[in-house]
Design a protein around this motif. Structure first.
Motif, PDB file in Angstrom:
ATOM      1  N   ARG B 361     -51.966   5.611  85.102  1.00 46.42           N
ATOM      2  CA  ARG B 361     -52.366   6.984  85.569  1.00 46.42           C
ATOM      3  C   ARG B 361     -53.946   7.268  84.816  1.00 46.42           C
ATOM      4  N   ASP B 365     -52.100  14.242  83.708  1.00 47.36           N
ATOM      5  CA  ASP B 365     -51.068  14.701  84.730  1.00 47.36           C
ATOM      6  C   ASP B 365     -49.918  14.059  84.777  1.00 47.36           C
ATOM      7  N   THR B 366     -48.452  14.219  84.303  1.00 43.01           N
ATOM      8  CA  THR B 366     -47.399  13.300  84.604  1.00 43.01           C
ATOM      9  C   THR B 366     -46.615  13.652  85.860  1.00 43.01           C
ATOM     10  N   GLY B 367     -46.970  14.785  86.681  1.00 41.17           N
ATOM     11  CA  GLY B 367     -46.260  14.769  87.931  1.00 41.17           C
ATOM     12  C   GLY B 367     -46.628  14.019  88.999  1.00 41.17           C
ATOM     13  N   THR B 368     -45.495  13.355  89.724  1.00 42.26           N
ATOM     14  CA  THR B 368     -45.697  12.205  90.625  1.00 42.26           C
ATOM     15  C   THR B 368     -44.460  12.442  91.478  1.00 42.26           C
ATOM     16  N   SER B 369     -44.363  11.727  92.740  1.00 41.39           N
ATOM     17  CA  SER B 369     -43.144  11.625  93.728  1.00 41.39           C
ATOM     18  C   SER B 369     -42.498  10.248  93.649  1.00 41.39           C
ATOM     19  N   PRO B 374     -40.644  15.374  94.261  1.00 42.19           N
ATOM     20  CA  PRO B 374     -41.429  15.428  92.921  1.00 42.19           C
ATOM     21  C   PRO B 374     -40.781  15.365  91.600  1.00 42.19           C
ATOM     22  N   VAL B 375     -41.372  14.468  90.846  1.00 40.76           N
ATOM     23  CA  VAL B 375     -40.674  14.355  89.487  1.00 40.76           C
ATOM     24  C   VAL B 375     -41.751  14.528  88.337  1.00 40.76           C
ATOM     25  N   ASP B 376     -41.314  14.715  87.279  1.00 40.24           N
ATOM     26  CA  ASP B 376     -42.113  14.544  86.150  1.00 40.24           C
ATOM     27  C   ASP B 376     -41.873  13.393  85.409  1.00 40.24           C
ATOM     28  N   SER B 379     -40.637  13.498  81.826  1.00 38.83           N
ATOM     29  CA  SER B 379     -39.213  13.990  81.378  1.00 38.83           C
ATOM     30  C   SER B 379     -38.480  13.020  81.234  1.00 38.83           C
TER      31      SER B 379
END
Lengths: 250, 421
Positions: B361, B365-369, B374-376, B379
Motif C-alpha cells: 500500500r 489508509d489501512t481500509g481495503t476490501s 470492507p475490512v480494516d 485490525s
C-alpha cells in the motif's frame, strides 16, 4: 560362394585398458539358428552391442549379408535388415501393444518420416501388425499400454517389435530370461516358428533351450570364440567343459 | 465409420461453439479475452508437440512465436506504406508460420542432437540470445518500444478490414480450428507416432530404423511453424509486438499453460490456454498477486497432478465408459473433498491478499476490501477469520481426501474386475 548372413572378422573391443572382445572370428550361415553361449562376463552382450552399432568397435570388421556395417549407426544397420531384442525389456511403455508393433514396421514399409499418411488407414500396416500380434499371441492385448503388460507378455512384445521390422537376420538376447517352465516352452515354440525364413542368433543361459533349438553353437570365453560346431560336438568338447565347470571336471 | 462420425461430430461441435461464443460474450473485453485464448491455444498445442508428444522440454519456444510476430508486424507496415506487395491480411498467419519454420529448421538441427538437459539448456540459451538481440538489432526489434503496426492495411476484400475486434475474432478462430485440426491429424501420422516413440524410448527407436535426431528435428521444425502462426495472430490481435514476446517469460508462460492443462492428452494444452488466458484477463484486474497464484497453481499440478487439469478429468474416463452409475458412491466424498479445498483456498487467499495489501500500500489508509467486504487490515479480526477459515479448510481436506481417493480406487477396481471378465 554366397555371403554369410553375418560375419565377424578379428573383432576387438576395449573399454579403457580392458579388452572385452579379443579377436572374435564368427561366420553365421543364412537360415540357421546359431547360439552363442559362454559364462557370465564373457562378452556376449558387448558382442551384440558391437554388431548392432550401439558401441563403436576398436578394430576388426562386421559384415551383414556381405556388406560392411562396421561402425554404422544403429538405425542404418536396422534398415539393412538386422534386428535385435534386448535382455532387459526395452519397449515403448506409454504406447499400446498395437502402437509398439506398428512403430517397428513403419520404416520397412516405406513410411519413413511421413507426416501425410494416417497410420490407422493403411492396409499394409494393419495386415502386418495383425500377423505379428497373432504370431506372438498378443492379439487380445492390442490396446493395453505396453508398460502395464505382464512380464511374459512384455517379453513376447519384445520379440514382436524385433520381428515387425521385417528383418531377415535377428539377434535375440536371452529371450527366455526370467520365464517359468511353461512360458519358456511357449517362447521356444515361438522362436522355432519365426526361424523358418530367417537367420537367428541367440544368446541364452538356459542350456536346455540352447541344445533344443540351435543348429550351430559357438562358445565365447573371455572375449574369444573357443569352439564352434553342431550341438553334439560342443557337448563333447573339453574346452567348453573347462570354461563352464572348471579345469578339474575336464 | 461410427468412429469417424463421432470424431467429426466433435469438430463440428467445436465449429458451432466458436461461431456462437461472440454472441454470448459480446462485450469488447470478452472478445479481447477470446482472441487471446485462440492465439494461446495454437501456441500451447505447438509447444506440446515438443513436450507432451516428443518428450522435449524447451525453455525458449517463444523465439519462434515472437520472431514471427515481429516479421508480420513489419510486413503489415510494409503493405500499409506500399513498400511491400499486397498479401491478404487473412493469410499473414501462414507467413508467420513460414518465419517460424525458417528459424526452427536451423536452430532445431543444432539443438535436437541431444535431448534432456542439453536440449533444455540450448533452448534457454537461444531465448536469452533473442532477448539480447532485441536491444541490439534496433532496425528489426526497435528496442524496448517494440514494433507498432496497423492491421487495417491494403485493400478490403468483401469489406473485411479487420478494424473491429470481432473480425479479428473470426480470423483467429478460423486459424485456430485449422491449426488444431492439423496438429491433431499429425499425431496420427508415422511422424507423430515416432515422435511418441522417441519420447518413450529413444534407444529402441534406433533399432527399428529411425534416427532419433531426425524425428526430434522434424517435431521441432513443425512445432516452430505453428508457434510462428500463433505469433502472427498475436501481432494482428494486439497490433504491437514487444521484446517480451521472444523471451524466457513468454516461453515460461507456454510451459505453464501446457503443464497446468496437461501435456499427456491432446486436449490438455487447449484446456491450459483457456484457463490461463481467462485468469490472466480477469484475475489480473482484481488482484496484484495473480502471478503468485499462477505459480502456486503450477507447483500444485507439478506435485500432485502430473497429468494437469485434463489428466484429473481423464483419469475418470474408464469409469464413465464402463458405467456412469459407478459415479454414484463417489458423489459425496468428492463433494466433501472439493468443498474442503475451496474453504481452505478461500482462507489462504484472504491471508495472501491481506499480506499483499499491507506490504504494497502506498498510503497510510489501512481500509481495503476482501471478497467485497470492507475490512480494516490493521485490525486483528480479518486476519483471525482468514487464518481460522484456512485452518478449518486444511483440517477438512486432511479428513476428506482419503475417502475421496478410496472411492476412486473402488470404482477403478470395479472397472478392472469388469474388464478381466
Amino acid at each position: 560362394m554366397t555371403a554369410h548372413a553375418l560375419e565377424l572378422r578379428n573383432l576387438r573391443k576395449s573399454f579403457g585398458k580392458t579388452e572385452i572382445i579379443r579377436g572374435v572370428e564368427l561366420a553365421i550361415e543364412k537360415g540357421r539358428i546359431h547360439a552363442v553361449i559362454g559364462p557370465n562376463g564373457a562378452g556376449k552382450s558387448t558382442l551384440y552391442n558391437l554388431i548392432t552399432g550401439l558401441h563403436p568397435v576398436t578394430s576388426g570388421r562386421i559384415l551383414l549379408k556381405g556388406a560392411d556395417i562396421t561402425d554404422k549407426p544403429p538405425y542404418e544397420i536396422a534398415r539393412r535388415g538386422l534386428s535385435r531384442s534386448f535382455q532387459v525389456t526395452n519397449i515403448f511403455p506409454r504406447m499400446s501393444v498395437l502402437e509398439n508393433v506398428r512403430c517397428a514396421m513403419l520404416w520397412d514399409l516405406g513410411y519413413r518420416y511421413s507426416f501425410w499418411h494416417f497410420v490407422g488407414r493403411r492396409r499394409d500396416l494393419a495386415e502386418r501388425s495383425e500377423a505379428i500380434m497373432e504370431q506372438t499371441g498378443l492379439g487380445s492385448r492390442r490396446n493395453v499400454p505396453a508398460g502395464l503388460l505382464s512380464y511374459s507378455d512384455q517379453r513376447a512384445l519384445e520379440i514382436a517389435i524385433t520381428l515387425a521390422s521385417g528383418a531377415d537376420v535377428i539377434l535375440l538376447d536371452e529371450p527366455t530370461a526370467g520365464m517359468s517352465r511353461s512360458e519358456t516352452e511357449q517362447a521356444v515354440a515361438l522362436i522355432r516358428k519365426i526361424s523358418q525364413d530367417r537367420t537367428l542368433v541367440i544368446v541364452e543361459h538356459d542350456m536346455g533351450v540352447v541344445f533344443d533349438l540351435a543348429e550351430t553353437i559357438s562358445v565365447l570365453v573371455y572375449g574369444q570364440i573357443v569352439a564352434s560346431g553342431p550341438p553334439a560336438e560342443i557337448r563333447a568338447n573339453t574346452a567348453v567343459r573347462e570354461a563352464y565347470l572348471g579345469p578339474e571336471a575336464a | 465409420m461410427a468412429g469417424l462420425a463421432r470424431r467429426s461430430g466433435i469438430w463440428l461441435a467445436a465449429v458451432a461453439v466458436v461461431l456462437v461464443l461472440p454472441w454470448i460474450f459480446s462485450s469488447g473485453f470478452a472478445i479481447t479475452t477470446l482472441n487471446q485464448m485462440g492465439v494461446l491455444i495454437i501456441f500451447s498445442l505447438a509447444y506440446n508437440m515438443l513436450l507432451g508428444q516428443g518428450g522435449m522440454l524447451s525453455f525458449g519456444h517463444a523465439v519462434y512465436f515472437g520472431l514471427a510476430g515481429y516479421s508480420v508486424a513489419h510486413v503489415l507496415n510494409g503493405i500499409g506504406a506500399g513498400t511491400l506487395p499486397y498479401v491478404p491480411v487473412s493469410l499473414l498467419p501462414l507467413v508467420g508460420g513460414l518465419v517460424g519454420l525458417l528459424f526452427g529448421i536451423p536452430i532445431g538441427f543444432v539443438s535436437t542432437r541431444r535431448a534432456g538437459t542439453v536440449f533444455a539448456m540450448i533452448s534457454l540459451g537461444f531465448a536469452e540470445m533473442m532477448t539480447a538481440l532485441t536491444l541490439i538489432l534496433i532496425v528489426f526489434f526497435n528496442g524496448e518500444e517494440g514494433v507498432q503496426t496497423d492491421r487495417w492495411a491494403g485493400p478490403e476484400p468483401f469489406g473485411i478490414t479487420y478494424g473491429p475486434d470481432i473480425q479479428v475474432y473470426y480470423l483467429i478462430a478460423a486459424w485456430c480450428l485449422l491449426a488444431t485440426l492439423a496438429m491433431y491429424a499429425l499425431t496420427h501420422t508415422p511422424f507423430g507416432r515416432m515422435s511418441n516413440a522417441v519420447r518413450d524410448n529413444p534407444e529402441r527407436l534406433q533399432f527399428v530404423g529411425y534416427s532419433t535426431h531426425r524425428v526430434r528435428w522434424l517435431a521441432f521444425a513443425l512445432s516452430s511453424f505453428f508457434a510462428g502462426m500463433a505469433g502472427a495472430l498475436h501481432a494482428l490481435n494486439v497490433e504491437h509486438v514487444g521484446f517480451e514476446t521472444v523471451g524466457v517469460g513468454q516461453s515460461g508462460l507456454v510451459l505453464f499453460m501446457v503443464w497446468i492443462g496437461g501435456a499427456r492428452a491432446f486436449i490438455g494444452p487447449i484446456f491450459g490456454a483457456v484457463v490461463i488466458a481467462f485468469l490472466n484477463s480477469n484475475l489480473s484486474g482484481i488482484t496484484e498477486a495473480w502471478l503468485l497464484y499462477l505459480g502456486i497453481l503450477f507447483m500444485v499440478t507439478v506435485m500432485f497432478a502430473q497429468g494437469g487439469l485434463s489428466g484429473l478429468i481423464l483419469m475418470h474416463e474408464s469409469i464413465w465408459k464402463t458405467d456412469v452409475r459407478l459415479f454414484r458412491p463417489m458423489v459425496r466424498p468428492y463433494a466433501l473433498g472439493i468443498g474442503a479445498t475451496i474453504v481452505a483456498c478461500l482462507g489462504a487467499i484472504g491471508l495472501i491478499e491481506l499480506i499483499y495489501f499491507m506490504s504494497t500500500r502506498s498510503t497510510r489508509d489501512t481500509g481495503t476490501s476482501l471478497y467485497s467486504v470492507p475490512v480494516d487490515a490493521a485490525s486483528l479480526l480479518p486476519w483471525l477469520v482468514c487464518a481460522g477459515v484456512a485452518a478449518l479448510g486444511a483440517e477438512a481436506c486432511r479428513r476428506a481426501y482419503r475417502p475421496m481417493a478410496a472411492s476412486y480406487a473402488d470404482a477403478i477396481e470395479t472397472v478392472k474386475a469388469g474388464a478381466a471378465r
